[in-house]
Write a protein that holds these residues in place. Structure first.
Motif, PDB file in Angstrom:
ATOM      1  N   HIS A 144     -10.119   9.920  12.026  1.00 43.87           N
ATOM      2  CA  HIS A 144     -11.130   9.658  13.056  1.00 43.87           C
ATOM      3  C   HIS A 144     -12.208  10.715  12.919  1.00 43.87           C
ATOM      4  CE1 HIS A 144      -8.090   7.008  14.803  1.00 43.87           C
ATOM      5  NE2 HIS A 144      -9.073   6.462  15.478  1.00 43.87           N
ATOM      6  N   SER A 195     -15.114  -2.836  11.001  1.00 42.25           N
ATOM      7  CA  SER A 195     -15.495  -3.660  12.156  1.00 42.25           C
ATOM      8  C   SER A 195     -16.313  -2.753  13.046  1.00 42.25           C
ATOM      9  CB  SER A 195     -14.267  -4.173  12.904  1.00 42.25           C
ATOM     10  OG  SER A 195     -14.680  -4.872  14.073  1.00 42.25           O
ATOM     11  N   ARG A 197     -19.871  -1.782  15.653  1.00 39.82           N
ATOM     12  CA  ARG A 197     -20.718  -2.140  16.788  1.00 39.82           C
ATOM     13  C   ARG A 197     -21.861  -1.136  16.849  1.00 39.82           C
ATOM     14  NH1 ARG A 197     -21.447  -6.549  20.106  1.00 39.82           N
ATOM     15  NH2 ARG A 197     -22.297  -5.822  22.067  1.00 39.82           N
ATOM     16  N   ARG A 198     -23.067  -1.659  16.709  1.00 38.76           N
ATOM     17  CA  ARG A 198     -24.273  -0.842  16.858  1.00 38.76           C
ATOM     18  C   ARG A 198     -24.741  -0.904  18.295  1.00 38.76           C
ATOM     19  NH1 ARG A 198     -27.837  -3.513  15.392  1.00 38.76           N
ATOM     20  NH2 ARG A 198     -29.424  -1.948  14.941  1.00 38.76           N
ATOM     21  N   HIS A 199     -25.473   0.098  18.724  1.00 39.16           N
ATOM     22  CA  HIS A 199     -25.906   0.136  20.111  1.00 39.16           C
ATOM     23  C   HIS A 199     -27.280   0.789  20.198  1.00 39.16           C
ATOM     24  CE1 HIS A 199     -24.694   1.286  24.540  1.00 39.16           C
ATOM     25  NE2 HIS A 199     -25.583   0.341  24.482  1.00 39.16           N
ATOM     26  N   GLU A 220     -26.517   4.548  18.625  1.00 38.35           N
ATOM     27  CA  GLU A 220     -25.109   4.891  18.468  1.00 38.35           C
ATOM     28  C   GLU A 220     -24.468   3.808  17.607  1.00 38.35           C
ATOM     29  OE1 GLU A 220     -22.914   5.711  22.101  1.00 38.35           O
ATOM     30  OE2 GLU A 220     -23.829   7.698  22.035  1.00 38.35           O
ATOM     31  N   SER A 222     -20.312   2.702  16.290  1.00 38.00           N
ATOM     32  CA  SER A 222     -18.877   2.968  16.163  1.00 38.00           C
ATOM     33  C   SER A 222     -18.299   1.940  15.225  1.00 38.00           C
ATOM     34  CB  SER A 222     -18.164   2.846  17.520  1.00 38.00           C
ATOM     35  OG  SER A 222     -18.615   3.815  18.418  1.00 38.00           O
ATOM     36  N   SER A 223     -17.362   2.371  14.401  1.00 36.10           N
ATOM     37  CA  SER A 223     -16.777   1.422  13.466  1.00 36.10           C
ATOM     38  C   SER A 223     -15.320   1.753  13.189  1.00 36.10           C
ATOM     39  CB  SER A 223     -17.551   1.437  12.136  1.00 36.10           C
ATOM     40  OG  SER A 223     -16.962   0.511  11.236  1.00 36.10           O
ATOM     41  N   LEU A 224     -14.494   0.725  13.216  1.00 33.56           N
ATOM     42  CA  LEU A 224     -13.154   0.866  12.659  1.00 33.56           C
ATOM     43  C   LEU A 224     -13.290   0.958  11.140  1.00 33.56           C
ATOM     44  CD1 LEU A 224     -11.224  -1.860  14.727  1.00 33.56           C
ATOM     45  CD2 LEU A 224     -11.585   0.551  15.273  1.00 33.56           C
ATOM     46  N   ARG A 226     -11.059   0.652   7.498  1.00 35.23           N
ATOM     47  CA  ARG A 226      -9.828   0.391   6.752  1.00 35.23           C
ATOM     48  C   ARG A 226     -10.029   0.966   5.359  1.00 35.23           C
ATOM     49  NH1 ARG A 226      -9.071  -5.535   7.423  1.00 35.23           N
ATOM     50  NH2 ARG A 226      -9.387  -5.753   5.191  1.00 35.23           N
ATOM     51  N   GLU A 232      -6.028   4.150   8.015  1.00 35.82           N
ATOM     52  CA  GLU A 232      -6.878   3.437   8.969  1.00 35.82           C
ATOM     53  C   GLU A 232      -7.547   4.456   9.884  1.00 35.82           C
ATOM     54  OE1 GLU A 232      -6.650  -0.078   9.748  1.00 35.82           O
ATOM     55  OE2 GLU A 232      -4.923  -0.676   8.533  1.00 35.82           O
ATOM     56  N   GLY A 233      -8.584   4.034  10.559  1.00 34.05           N
ATOM     57  CA  GLY A 233      -9.204   4.951  11.493  1.00 34.05           C
ATOM     58  C   GLY A 233     -10.520   4.439  12.013  1.00 34.05           C
ATOM     59  N   ALA A 234     -11.393   5.353  12.329  1.00 35.95           N
ATOM     60  CA  ALA A 234     -12.665   4.966  12.918  1.00 35.95           C
ATOM     61  C   ALA A 234     -13.675   6.083  12.735  1.00 35.95           C
ATOM     62  CB  ALA A 234     -12.486   4.674  14.405  1.00 35.95           C
ATOM     63  N   ALA A 236     -17.758   7.305  14.337  1.00 36.93           N
ATOM     64  CA  ALA A 236     -18.816   7.072  15.313  1.00 36.93           C
ATOM     65  C   ALA A 236     -19.971   7.999  14.998  1.00 36.93           C
ATOM     66  CB  ALA A 236     -18.301   7.323  16.730  1.00 36.93           C
ATOM     67  N   TRP A 356     -15.043  -8.435  11.189  1.00 32.77           N
ATOM     68  CA  TRP A 356     -14.792  -7.512  10.094  1.00 32.77           C
ATOM     69  C   TRP A 356     -15.668  -7.862   8.892  1.00 32.77           C
ATOM     70  CZ3 TRP A 356     -11.663  -3.234   9.642  1.00 32.77           C
ATOM     71  CH2 TRP A 356     -10.829  -2.965  10.752  1.00 32.77           C
TER      72      TRP A 356
END
Lengths: 363, 363, 363, 363
Positions: A144, A195, A197-199, A220, A222-224, A226, A232-234, A236, A356
């Motif tokens: 992460h 996977s 998400r933009r903001h 901002e 955030s993304s998972l 693989r 696995e992780g994420a 931001a 994804w």
């Protein structure tokens, strides 16, 4: 950033005393006047108001590009075509397609390339990788990471429209996301799918001319993540994270330990390994010191700390060594820059399609 | 956890001196012998080897359930049917469908309910919510939170098979994920949709009888979160995060500030607000003190610190007050427990379907 | 503090389940009304407006004194004379001479005694001592400690004149200095000599009646410490240290390592030992957990944190066990209270005489 | 340290672009061969095996002395006599008497001088002084500081006998004590009197030739400090503090606030001021940034961190500006070096005489 590079060339010489000496030959800027002033200040021999002159100049072996991202491609291409090596700031290009074109052209031309992901040069980053590669924290399964700063938080700051033009890259995804993605790849290996998400937090900003401007790039993201390894992780990134100034960091978890760091304290790494004595276990705060790569070149005593400019000096040293050594090449090169850009493009596509996105689905 | 509740009832009385006194009337355990021993140790008046006796007992106003999750539903239902109030440990039920059934039954029966999300009772958590509600950090747009511990990292630890039976809940998603989700909802409001990824790190564990056991529940989980308010972010949970013992924390970003905390230091909150004097700005480390809700009931001086059991005492105080006050009810109630469970179910569904899942798509 | 003790008696029972049960029999306060109200609130059986009744009461085995320091001596003496055990808050007496008289009387009367140096009961403090005694940090040669708080910083706070009367003890030297001295003795052993400097920062305060009041007791004190073991170091205390709320901590240095802690984070110890792998060494942050003394009685999981009241519960458990066990006694007893007071008196004498003062030069 | 200076001259030019350019003209070392090699590596024009040639060389305006302390006086004197400016590493001389002689000679000769107390050049140090001078923390009454490192902890490390010869200075008192004393003076003003205790922890070390060597200089030192302003406090220094690598820091307390820092995190300052909103108060972690003196010359973004070499670059910039500007002089000069040395001598005298020593009692 041009100034930071100029400082870094001098520092690299003073600190590493490389056998090959670099001459700061020609500085290009938007006008002859600007270029002349900057050249005098930064210690260049000559200057020009037209960057195209660099490619044509037989005295020049390498072109160093510190312009906004949207200009990278044209400039890098001109240098490559002229047979010059190229050192380009991150991110390499607005899209992976454009980055890939540069990779192919550079490899065809046989020139060497480098992208300025300076945080990979921090001895603490290299230490983290050593710890992972040595198996000290076992098999890595989790990552992460984030890169949070706040320089775009104030909606009343006058901004350059190009910086918020999607054709220049997707705002924070390109600017800071590229750092955390390059770090994730450096430590855990290739990313396979995302996977994301933009903001856009501030939909309206004030352009340099004082007029209101609609903004659609990400503030901002955030993304998972693989990874190809099965980890696995994420990740931001945010450039509107109030109070965060240089919060690039991550936590890497393995079957035998965890390492973590945050570059608001760029000389520290937190390390936990299993098997410590009962009642005495905990995270160890490792301070950068002479036992870590490149640190001793700066100062012989541990804990005395490197700064941002020192990272850039290490980067330039790697560049010079990579350009001049037989059979070697600087790293991270354009191919790595493209790899990072593919992840960025996959993040944008994932956000667009609301699902994804595999990295190999984008250019 | 049964013992923790027993301690909390006494502590709540000693510390808050509530007008309504609680009698620890009957303790139920798996056998009469176990129950009798525990009752003596924990100060209960009577004991029973059959929990069904609690529902039938006219002396009992409230049933407190601290069993494994898979037993919550049957026990809670029996109590509700008998017209008893119910206090149940988290997570409320293995699935949102089951949780919802309990909500409907409890509301129909007119009994009051509570779920033990104890970290919501920390004065620092309440402070965080006050800061958000007051607008001190502006409009909240970003949330990143996690709950990392390492109690399931050792693959050779003998484990109870029921704990890894998916019918008991999805491993860490239920156990720690429920905490970070309840925190996210408490601070930022309802979650609207998730894109999640579960990860079984250790596919084989050793059952209590020493035999190898295949495991499919999550050891780690990461999820993007889309909030109803328009805020975005992510959560993660791990019970295999080497070295993390109680790392439940988050960062909440708003247009005027950021707050952050990590409950490995449960008496501290980090707060940054815009508008601080130039050259003097930074995150402030706020230590829990008498100015914060409930703290002064424990100790009159700031910085002297509350512990885990103190949070549980606050929870029990809220329970008692909620049960006895007219027109009031304890919180978080079963409905909130169901809301948290819906997010958990959506996370599982998102992972299964490999895409976003809206909360209202699950029960 | 009376309330804290009452909470602690209940908590000790709930948490440690001692074989001997304590009855809170009679509460004494300044008037019958105050006593009656407090007794009801804190769960005492009876109450009295005259503390002398406690000594005369045949139902009472032990007297617990939580009054201001200037009243300790008279009250403790009455209890001792009546053959009661005595539990007294710190510091034991305004002077070492008075403390010594109590020691002699208690030992002559055969009653058991305890002084409430609660921070010695913190599992982290006990861990520190274990580390030192086991030789993990080698031979200890250096100690630097301090106790900084800020509750007396505001010159406009109304204060009780008795608290600033030198006959009650020397301000911060007695109030917080006693804590850091007891800690120094607990970890490094007897102090042999001191060179100290007291400092009255706010020479004028506002009495409770609103009138100005000259103050001569210490607001800050610093002292060099020479230990009998040959170790050297220093201590400091301040009750006017803006922003410090519970900053009692120290660093202990030995030939093989260093340990350090600060009780604004009362669940953490920093430990460094020599011989760690090159490039991986650093201070380890040890979080309190079940491996440490008494912690597991509160909560079975590490990192879940104890609070101030938990320390007091451990202290009361030690008290009860010490009073009831054959051949044992509670600790720290009045003799230890006297030893601490001797160091305080030596500090005052050193400041007065402007030179070193050996502890055996004072009573 | 010679190398650090050479790096600093280049860095100062690259970063500050001073109007006056420095030429690294002649490097002196113990032999012509050593000097020649070092000159080539560090970029000096010429070299010499006899430092006396520097004073005689008409091309040289300033002599920079980075030798061990015991050689400072003779070298500085030769330069002064020849009319050269002198830049000398700390501490200036083994004794205050010798330091004072240099001050008088330099002032008589009209040459400018500087002593390398580099930590005074840290933007965080300058910020601390600004906060104090502006009155932000009120009237300063308390200072506690320390400089702990561990480079002399291992008794088996081969050491140069001269370093432990009292005629070179009193071990850690000179080496690290000089830093914390210069910091105390910079922030709180002149020290008036001390009561100190030196401690030789390792009485026997191993000389470079492998033979055992008796040692009498201090490994640790602690001293009470009485400031001319009326403030009080203490300092400590240790070069045998296991695990401490660069722990130079202090806490300064005033009637309206407290500031604190520790240079193991050289880019951070902790600041507490009274009057913060109730329930929101605490120490603020201020990260070095462009709002602080000199930071912006290195990097335009806050939180990106300076390192040790950057402090030295600032020092050299101050040196060059001080040498070349009319009516100005570099600082800290020899007079300040002497002032620091007086405190060191008073500490040694206080330890010897076992009592307080006024600074004006020593040379």
């Amino acid at each position: 950033m041009g100034r930071a590079h100029a400082i870094a060339y001098r520092a690299a010489r003073a600190i590493f005393d490389p056998s090959t000496q670099v001459t700061l030959e020609v500085l290009a800027d938007a006008t002859p006047e600007l270029a002349s002033t900057a050249a005098a200040s930064l210690g260049f021999v000559r200057s020009t108001g037209d960057w195209r002159n660099l490619a044509a100049d037989p005295q020049i072996d390498m072109v160093d590009i510190t312009t906004p991202t949207r200009l990278h491609v044209e400039m890098a291409r001109a240098a490559i075509v002229a047979g010059k090596h190229v050192y380009c700031e991150k991110p390499l290009a607005p899209t992976a397609t454009e980055a890939w074109a540069l990779v192919e052209e550079a490899e065809a031309a046989g020139v060497k390339t480098m992208v300025g992901f300076n945080y990979l040069k921090n001895p603490i980053t290299v230490l983290a990788r050593e710890i992972i590669e040595s198996g000290e924290i076992g098999e890595v399964f989790g990552f992460h990471g984030q890169h949070f700063e706040d320089y775009m938080l104030d909606p009343n700051t006058l901004v350059s429209p190009w910086r918020f033009d999607p054709r220049s890259g997707d705002g924070v995804t390109a600017d800071l996301g590229s750092h955390i993605i390059s770090l994730a790849r450096f430590l855990v290996g290739p990313v396979e799918a995302v996977s994301a998400r933009r903001h856009t937090v501030l939909g309206e900003r004030v352009a340099a001319d004082g007029t209101a401007m609609r903004v659609e790039v990400a503030d901002e993201v955030s993304s998972l993540l693989r990874f190809a390894s099965g980890a696995e992780g994420a990740m931001a990134a945010s450039w509107v994270a109030a109070g965060r100034k240089m919060a690039l960091g991550c936590e890497v978890r393995g079957t035998k330990g965890t390492l973590a760091f945050d570059f608001e304290r760029i000389n520290e790494l937190q390390l936990y390994t299993v098997g410590q004595p009962v009642g005495r276990d905990g995270f160890t705060t490792v301070l950068a010191g002479p036992a870590h790569q490149d640190y001793a070149s700066f100062v012989p005593a541990p804990g005395h700390q490197l700064g941002f400019n020192d990272l850039k000096a290490i980067e330039v040293r790697d560049l010079i060594e990579g350009l001049t050594a037989d059979g070697q090449a600087p790293w991270p090169d354009f191919r790595e820059g493209w790899e990072v850009q593919r992840v960025i493009d996959a993040i944008i596509e994932s956000d667009r399609s609301n699902g994804w996105c595999r990295i190999d689905q984008v250019a």
